[in-house]
Write an enzyme that holds these catalytic residues in place. Structure first.
Site, short mmCIF file in Angstrom:
data_model
loop_
_atom_site.label_atom_id
_atom_site.label_comp_id
_atom_site.label_asym_id
_atom_site.label_seq_id
_atom_site.Cartn_x
_atom_site.Cartn_y
_atom_site.Cartn_z
N GLU A 1 0.82 -1.20 0.00
CA GLU A 1 0.00 0.00 0.00
C GLU A 1 0.85 1.26 0.00
O GLU A 1 1.92 1.31 0.61
CB GLU A 1 -0.88 0.02 1.25
CG GLU A 1 -1.99 -1.00 1.16
CD GLU A 1 -2.84 -1.02 2.41
OE1 GLU A 1 -3.97 -1.50 2.32
OE2 GLU A 1 -2.39 -0.56 3.46
N CYS B 1 3.13 8.24 1.66
CA CYS B 1 3.59 7.23 2.61
C CYS B 1 3.82 5.94 1.84
O CYS B 1 2.88 5.39 1.26
CB CYS B 1 2.50 7.05 3.67
SG CYS B 1 2.87 5.77 4.87
N CYS C 1 6.45 -7.98 7.13
CA CYS C 1 7.56 -7.51 7.97
C CYS C 1 7.92 -8.62 8.94
O CYS C 1 7.03 -9.30 9.46
CB CYS C 1 7.17 -6.25 8.74
SG CYS C 1 8.53 -5.58 9.74
N CYS D 1 6.03 -6.63 15.62
CA CYS D 1 5.56 -5.76 16.70
C CYS D 1 4.13 -6.18 17.05
O CYS D 1 3.33 -6.48 16.16
CB CYS D 1 5.63 -4.30 16.28
SG CYS D 1 7.32 -3.79 15.92
N CYS E 1 0.92 -4.49 15.36
CA CYS E 1 1.01 -4.11 13.95
C CYS E 1 0.48 -5.21 13.05
O CYS E 1 0.95 -6.36 13.12
CB CYS E 1 2.46 -3.80 13.59
SG CYS E 1 2.69 -3.46 11.84
N CYS F 1 -9.69 -0.87 1.55
CA CYS F 1 -8.37 -1.17 0.99
C CYS F 1 -7.68 -2.29 1.76
O CYS F 1 -7.06 -3.16 1.18
CB CYS F 1 -7.48 0.08 1.00
SG CYS F 1 -7.77 1.10 -0.43
N1 SAH Z 1 8.63 -0.49 10.27
C1 SAH Z 1 8.73 0.90 10.47
C2 SAH Z 1 7.87 1.73 9.54
C3 SAH Z 1 6.48 1.24 9.22
S1 SAH Z 1 5.31 1.29 10.51
C4 SAH Z 1 8.45 1.25 11.93
O1 SAH Z 1 8.03 0.39 12.66
O2 SAH Z 1 8.72 2.39 12.30
C5 SAH Z 1 4.89 3.01 10.66
C6 SAH Z 1 4.34 3.38 12.03
O3 SAH Z 1 3.03 2.84 12.21
C7 SAH Z 1 5.20 2.85 13.16
O4 SAH Z 1 5.40 3.83 14.14
C8 SAH Z 1 4.34 1.73 13.68
O5 SAH Z 1 4.66 1.41 14.99
C9 SAH Z 1 2.95 2.28 13.53
N2 SAH Z 1 1.89 1.26 13.59
C10 SAH Z 1 1.96 -0.05 13.31
N3 SAH Z 1 0.77 -0.65 13.52
C11 SAH Z 1 -0.08 0.30 13.94
C12 SAH Z 1 -1.46 0.30 14.33
N4 SAH Z 1 -2.18 -0.81 14.28
N5 SAH Z 1 -2.00 1.47 14.70
C13 SAH Z 1 -1.26 2.61 14.71
N6 SAH Z 1 0.02 2.67 14.37
C14 SAH Z 1 0.62 1.53 13.99
FE1 SF4 Z 2 7.41 -4.12 11.09
FE2 SF4 Z 2 7.04 -3.39 13.63
FE3 SF4 Z 2 7.13 -1.49 11.71
FE4 SF4 Z 2 5.04 -3.22 11.86
S1 SF4 Z 2 5.61 -1.64 13.37
S2 SF4 Z 2 6.13 -2.61 10.01
S3 SF4 Z 2 6.06 -5.12 12.57
S4 SF4 Z 2 8.80 -2.90 12.36
#
Ligand code: SAH
Ligand code: SF4
Length: 377
Positions: free
Chosen positions: A91, A104, A111, A115, A118, A342
């Protein structure tokens, strides 16, 4: 096989042209056609010698990932879904605001870092995107938005900012990321300011140092917890690079960074990391790191096990940080009307191949990381 020229930054394209017996200035001309003017057809590159155009038609392509869908929200947010093969889709979200237009983009299909909150992490890791697939998202969005990338005649930029905050961990795909970043900055390509290109990382410390050396751009770090105990659970990479090391890496990064602060992202999870004590612990943690905070209301998805903090809690948390002297913004959700659709659509595409039944449960939340947000960095 024909070479996809979207895989090359200027240096790479010059080297490839040299192998074909062509001069560096020809490579720069072609780079400008491809990225600045968004041209994929070599025969339309009118100021290039006909013999070279004919050679390129045989040996090269300009092949971005194909668009699966392109949806416009009532509030102007626009969301693209791109096909990266084998049933994988990524996306890309365009967020227009009064003073900027932010794209973005994604860096990986899935990934590996898992986390806890996520949805991309829950999908598991499929593969790294190529440089062509990373820069191809910007190339495609520029074309779809209907303007030349660096400026139109009035000097106005449509996409003025790029953030690597879509799917995937950009610093886990370092070698493909850096040429894409260089293209974003190159005046013959997109000509964006270093301050307006932001890499977001969960905190891969050695790669932060490598980025500072190879291509310093603005940096956002996904913090999400003030203690190692909690961060180990929410952001498992913390077990490898704990908070003290991460804070030291942020300080080292700032020596090279184009901005004089790090942006800390902090997802607000109800009852997990959103207490007054958490906010005060954050103030202590970041006391030696010039920074801003961006609080992100959790974007829920089925079976996530987390809830979004109430708005009043987010306000109170922000006020503690602000009173502690830290500029703090809260991300506003935008594009709500196209988010779910989406996410579901991406899920369906993925279902064709390798997804497990567990990942099928979270289809609707696929857009978790990137979905329709207003970004204030
Ligand atoms: N992998 C990188 C960049 C992609 S995620 C990172 O982790 O920074 C971009 C942002 O979205 C990160 O801060 C991540 O923690 C946040 N994020 C992930 N899942 C989310 C969710 N369900 N709700 C809100 N933010 C989320
Ligand atoms: Fe990967 Fe964590 Fe970023 Fe999600 S928040 S994209 S799992 S690094």
């Amino acid at each position: 096989m024909a070479e996809n020229l979207l895989d090359f930054d200027a240096e790479g394209l010059i080297a490839w042209f040299a192998q074909q017996g062509e001069k560096p200035f020809r490579a720069r001309q072609v780079l400008r056609w491809i990225h600045h003017f968004g041209e994929s057809d070599f025969s339309a590159m009118t100021d290039i010698a006909k013999s070279l155009r004919e050679k390129l038609l045989l040996t090269a392509t300009v092949s971005p990932p194909p668009t699966i869908s392109d949806k416009l929200s009532d509030d102007g947010t626009r969301k693209f879904l791109f096909d990266v093969g084998n049933g994988n889709a990524v996306e890309t979200v365009f967020i227009p605001e009064d003073d900027r237009g932010t794209l973005c983009i994604s860096s990986q299909a899935g990934c590996a870092l898992e986390c806890a909150f996520c949805s991309t992490g829950r999908q598991g890791f499929n593969r790294n995107l190529t440089t062509a697939e990373i820069i191809g998202q910007l190339w495609q969005a520029n074309r779809a938005l209907g303007h030349a990338p660096a400026s139109n005649n009035s000097g106005e930029r449509i996409i003025s900012n790029v953030v690597l905050m879509g799917m995937g961990e950009p610093l886990a795909n370092f070698d493909n990321l850096v040429p894409a970043l260089r293209l974003m900055l190159d005046d013959n390509a997109y000509g964006l300011s270093r301050r307006r290109v932001t890499v977001s990382t969960s905190g891969i410390v050695p790669a932060m140092d490598r980025l500072a050396a190879a291509c310093p751009v603005a940096l956002a770090v996904s913090l999400h917890a003030a203690t190692d105990g909690l961060r180990d659970k929410l952001v498992p990479i913390n077990r490898k690079y704990p908070l003290a090391e991460l804070m030291a890496a942020c300080q080292r990064y700032l020596v090279h960074a184009p901005r004089d602060f790090i942006t800390f992202e902090y997802v607000m999870l109800d009852g997990v990391n959103d207490s007054d004590a958490d906010a005060r612990a954050l103030l202590h943690l970041v006391q030696d790191v010039p920074c801003k905070f961006n609080l992100i209301p959790f974007n829920p998805f089925p079976a996530s096990g987390f809830k979004r903090s109430p708005a009043e809690r987010v306000r109170r948390f922000a006020s503690i940080l602000i009173n502690g002297g830290i500029v703090t913004t809260t991300r506003k959700t935008r594009g709500v009307d196209i988010d779910a659709a989406c996410g579901q659509l991406a899920g369906k595409v993925l279902d064709r191949s390798r997804r497990t039944s567990r990942s099928a449960e979270i289809d609707a939340g696929l857009a978790g990381a990137s979905a329709g947000v207003e970004l204030h960095l």
